[in-house]
Write a protein that holds these residues in place. Structure first.
Motif, PDB file in Angstrom:
ATOM      1  N   THR A 172       1.688  -4.383  -1.510  1.00 34.51           N
ATOM      2  CA  THR A 172       0.339  -5.428  -1.366  1.00 34.51           C
ATOM      3  C   THR A 172      -0.568  -4.491  -0.676  1.00 34.51           C
ATOM      4  O   THR A 172      -0.233  -4.199   0.447  1.00 34.51           O
ATOM      5  CB  THR A 172       0.667  -6.624  -0.929  1.00 34.51           C
ATOM      6  N   VAL A 173      -1.865  -4.378  -1.052  1.00 33.73           N
ATOM      7  CA  VAL A 173      -3.089  -3.902  -0.151  1.00 33.73           C
ATOM      8  C   VAL A 173      -4.015  -4.856  -0.205  1.00 33.73           C
ATOM      9  O   VAL A 173      -4.435  -5.319  -1.267  1.00 33.73           O
ATOM     10  CB  VAL A 173      -3.318  -2.418  -0.752  1.00 33.73           C
ATOM     11  N   ALA A 174      -4.451  -5.500   0.966  1.00 30.77           N
ATOM     12  CA  ALA A 174      -5.646  -6.078   1.075  1.00 30.77           C
ATOM     13  C   ALA A 174      -6.736  -5.102   1.392  1.00 30.77           C
ATOM     14  O   ALA A 174      -6.787  -4.099   2.202  1.00 30.77           O
ATOM     15  CB  ALA A 174      -5.551  -6.962   2.321  1.00 30.77           C
ATOM     16  N   ILE A 175      -7.989  -5.555   0.543  1.00 29.66           N
ATOM     17  CA  ILE A 175      -9.069  -4.782   0.695  1.00 29.66           C
ATOM     18  C   ILE A 175     -10.146  -5.756   1.091  1.00 29.66           C
ATOM     19  O   ILE A 175     -10.603  -6.622   0.658  1.00 29.66           O
ATOM     20  CB  ILE A 175      -9.650  -4.180  -0.619  1.00 29.66           C
ATOM     21  N   SER A 224      -3.452   4.699  -9.143  1.00 24.08           N
ATOM     22  CA  SER A 224      -1.967   5.052  -8.119  1.00 24.08           C
ATOM     23  C   SER A 224      -0.856   4.348  -8.384  1.00 24.08           C
ATOM     24  O   SER A 224       0.110   4.678  -7.913  1.00 24.08           O
ATOM     25  CB  SER A 224      -2.424   5.377  -6.760  1.00 24.08           C
ATOM     26  N   GLY A 225      -1.050   3.133  -8.978  1.00 23.25           N
ATOM     27  CA  GLY A 225       0.176   1.959  -9.327  1.00 23.25           C
ATOM     28  C   GLY A 225       0.328   1.107  -8.359  1.00 23.25           C
ATOM     29  O   GLY A 225       1.560   0.543  -8.268  1.00 23.25           O
ATOM     30  N   ILE A 226      -0.473   0.681  -7.416  1.00 21.06           N
ATOM     31  CA  ILE A 226      -0.334  -0.285  -6.489  1.00 21.06           C
ATOM     32  C   ILE A 226       0.141  -1.622  -7.261  1.00 21.06           C
ATOM     33  O   ILE A 226      -0.800  -2.046  -8.100  1.00 21.06           O
ATOM     34  CB  ILE A 226      -1.422  -0.340  -5.455  1.00 21.06           C
ATOM     35  N   GLY A 227       0.974  -2.366  -6.835  1.00 23.51           N
ATOM     36  CA  GLY A 227       1.271  -3.359  -7.727  1.00 23.51           C
ATOM     37  C   GLY A 227       0.341  -4.749  -7.398  1.00 23.51           C
ATOM     38  O   GLY A 227       0.128  -5.472  -8.480  1.00 23.51           O
ATOM     39  N   ARG A 228       0.073  -4.959  -6.344  1.00 25.19           N
ATOM     40  CA  ARG A 228      -0.974  -6.374  -6.065  1.00 25.19           C
ATOM     41  C   ARG A 228      -1.995  -5.841  -4.611  1.00 25.19           C
ATOM     42  O   ARG A 228      -1.778  -5.071  -3.642  1.00 25.19           O
ATOM     43  CB  ARG A 228       0.017  -7.071  -5.220  1.00 25.19           C
ATOM     44  N   ALA A 234      -0.275  -8.722   3.228  1.00 23.76           N
ATOM     45  CA  ALA A 234      -0.393  -7.084   3.048  1.00 23.76           C
ATOM     46  C   ALA A 234       0.219  -6.164   3.550  1.00 23.76           C
ATOM     47  O   ALA A 234       0.813  -6.476   4.814  1.00 23.76           O
ATOM     48  CB  ALA A 234      -1.967  -6.589   3.174  1.00 23.76           C
ATOM     49  N   ASP A 235       0.881  -5.133   3.164  1.00 26.96           N
ATOM     50  CA  ASP A 235       1.541  -3.983   3.496  1.00 26.96           C
ATOM     51  C   ASP A 235       0.700  -3.257   4.512  1.00 26.96           C
ATOM     52  O   ASP A 235       1.036  -2.408   5.448  1.00 26.96           O
ATOM     53  CB  ASP A 235       2.320  -3.291   2.583  1.00 26.96           C
ATOM     54  N   VAL A 236      -0.449  -2.992   3.985  1.00 27.89           N
ATOM     55  CA  VAL A 236      -1.476  -2.157   4.612  1.00 27.89           C
ATOM     56  C   VAL A 236      -2.935  -2.779   4.084  1.00 27.89           C
ATOM     57  O   VAL A 236      -2.963  -3.336   3.216  1.00 27.89           O
ATOM     58  CB  VAL A 236      -1.553  -0.826   3.747  1.00 27.89           C
ATOM     59  N   LEU A 291       0.923   6.211   3.641  1.00 26.90           N
ATOM     60  CA  LEU A 291       1.644   5.262   4.324  1.00 26.90           C
ATOM     61  C   LEU A 291       2.569   4.564   3.734  1.00 26.90           C
ATOM     62  O   LEU A 291       3.882   4.347   4.110  1.00 26.90           O
ATOM     63  CB  LEU A 291       0.375   4.373   4.972  1.00 26.90           C
ATOM     64  N   LEU A 292       2.185   3.889   2.363  1.00 24.47           N
ATOM     65  CA  LEU A 292       3.233   3.330   1.736  1.00 24.47           C
ATOM     66  C   LEU A 292       4.400   4.259   1.257  1.00 24.47           C
ATOM     67  O   LEU A 292       5.488   3.589   0.809  1.00 24.47           O
ATOM     68  CB  LEU A 292       2.557   2.537   0.457  1.00 24.47           C
ATOM     69  N   LEU A 293       4.035   5.513   1.121  1.00 24.06           N
ATOM     70  CA  LEU A 293       5.155   6.327   0.837  1.00 24.06           C
ATOM     71  C   LEU A 293       5.909   6.944   1.863  1.00 24.06           C
ATOM     72  O   LEU A 293       6.889   7.761   1.809  1.00 24.06           O
ATOM     73  CB  LEU A 293       4.686   7.435  -0.115  1.00 24.06           C
ATOM     74  N   GLY A 294       5.639   6.604   2.993  1.00 25.96           N
ATOM     75  CA  GLY A 294       6.071   6.810   4.422  1.00 25.96           C
ATOM     76  C   GLY A 294       5.780   7.832   5.110  1.00 25.96           C
ATOM     77  O   GLY A 294       6.349   8.473   6.168  1.00 25.96           O
ATOM     78  N   TYR A 295       4.673   8.379   4.844  1.00 27.28           N
ATOM     79  CA  TYR A 295       3.960   9.116   5.862  1.00 27.28           C
ATOM     80  C   TYR A 295       2.687   8.686   6.694  1.00 27.28           C
ATOM     81  O   TYR A 295       1.733   8.465   6.202  1.00 27.28           O
ATOM     82  CB  TYR A 295       3.419  10.313   4.853  1.00 27.28           C
TER      83      TYR A 295
END
Lengths: 224, 79
Positions: A41-44, A61-65, A129-131, A217-221
């Motif tokens: 989940t990404v909040a904008i 890019s495939g973000i789900g939410r 949100a995750d980010v 960030l969501l892929l761990g970098y």
């Protein structure tokens, strides 16, 4: 190297490994990477020049939410840089953007928060949100969002933008890690308060850089 | 006590040596000095800013400690 090692031989938890060398599936649509992003989940905060363009890149890019936060309506002078269309003038930006994003990916999960962000309401709007992406326009609102998020959600990465106005080189727009969980995209100085115009091309560079930092960030970098 | 101070972007010119740049300068401050004291001493403009001490969020009223690294970032408008 596999993207995820799976179960350890002793039956322990799966181990996350770097994703630099994904498995043999099509690298353009790598299923494992997409599955990971789909669960995020990404909040904008702000659905204008930065937020609307970052949103469409994150959906592609495939973000789900996505949690979309904006209180404003689409105006004609937004069309020079924002991801809206002429027939959407007058619509709430959250609703117009949701319509456009669903044309790209009908299954994307969208939470629309049509309200003005304040220091009192911000955390509740973005808590899931995750980010978080800061994509507002005024310096005061940017500072408030940076202040509140880094204070009250210190473990959630915040990607912000500062310095994207004018016709300066696109190469001056960079991504930096300012503190543990705060990233800033931009040249840090070019300011619309100095009379600089906003161009779709340069705003788009910043929006893409914000979106890409989120993907990393969501892929761990964690480094830009 | 000694505290390192980093001023980003448009604030860099307020470093006392006038040399700009974002590298830290070390200040010798009285015990108990706050971030607000440093801001006043440097004469930073009353513009939006975000403050970190040792890469974590901080407020102007917070007291500094020996060896702290104070960073102040001024966001600019546009989006």
């Amino acid at each position: 190297m596999a993207a995820t090692a799976g179960r350890a031989p002793h039956g322990g938890p799966s181990v996350q490994l770097p994703l630099d060398d994904p498995p043999s599936s099509d690298p353009r649509t790598n299923a494992e990477l997409r599955a990971r992003l789909r669960a995020c989940t990404v909040a904008i905060i702000g659905c204008g020049g930065l937020g609307s363009n970052a949103a469409q890149m994150l959906v592609r890019s495939g973000i789900g939410r996505l949690v979309l936060v904006d209180h404003d309506r689409v105006e004609e002078d937004n069309l020079n840089r924002q991801f809206f269309f002429r027939d959407q003038i007058g619509m709430l930006k959250t609703e117009a953007l949701a319509e456009n994003l669903r044309r790209i990916q009908p299954d994307v999960d969208l939470s629309l928060m049509t309200e003005r962000v304040s220091s009192q309401t911000l955390i509740e709007l973005v808590r899931s949100a995750d980010v978080i992406i800061e994509a507002v326009d005024t310096a005061e609102a940017k500072a408030m969002i940076m202040d509140v998020c880094t204070r009250d959600l210190p473990d959630v990465p915040l990607v912000t933008a500062s310095g994207l106005a004018g016709h300066g080189s696109a190469n001056a727009i960079v991504t930096e890690r300012l503190s543990d969980n705060l990233y800033v995209v931009g040249d840090l100085t070019s300011d619309v308060r100095s009379g600089l115009a906003l161009f779709a091309s340069r705003v788009g560079v910043a929006a893409a850089a914000e979106a890409h930092m989120v993907v990393r960030l969501l892929l761990g970098y964690p480094e830009p | 006590m000694k505290v390192d101070v980093v001023l980003f972007a448009t604030l860099a010119k307020y470093q006392p040596d006038g040399a700009g740049g974002r590298h830290p300068r070390t200040f010798d401050l009285a015990e108990g000095a706050t971030i607000g004291d440093v801001i006043a001493m440097l004469g930073l403009p009353d513009e939006p800013r975000v403050i970190f001490v040792n890469s974590r969020h901080a407020d102007e009223g917070d007291a500094l400690s020996e060896g702290d690294r104070l960073a102040i970032f001024p966001p600019v408008a546009g989006g």
